[in-house]
Design a protein around this motif. Sequence first.
Motif: not given
Length: 142
Positions: A113-120, A123-126, A132-137
């Motif tokens: 779970r921690g690894e998935a949160r770090d990966a998310k 990925a959301c930084e770009g 915080i908001l991470c707008l994604r398709p």
Amino acid sequence: KFDAPKFDAPKFDKPDLPKFEKPDLPKFDAPKFEKPDLPKLDLPKFTPPPPSSSYDFSPSSPSPSSSAKDTSVQDALDLVARDKSLAFKLLDADARSAEKEARASRAKADRARGEARDAKNEACEGRPGGKILCLRPLNSGY
């Protein structure tokens, strides 16, 4: 002997306070009420029953034939208790090992779970909105 220096405090006159007289108030008496009489009750008399016991407290000696019978019954009960205790110890050991495996699995899942949160978050930084908001398709999968 110690002699303290002499000190005179300054003298002053205290001011006269105005006189205050108690105002005359009209006299008031509260109305008088008669206390109602309580009805008299005759309560039923209750006497507890005398203590009685059906248990015989006198010492009795067991007969020799029942003693031999009791030991065989007691041996059988001891054997059953020993078997149940052994069964409990085996099942308890199995349960403890299962609990140990469950704790290891929970720790593994928590790390994932921690690894998935770090990966998310990475990925959301770009993405617009950042971490915080991470707008994604909709088909992004995270």
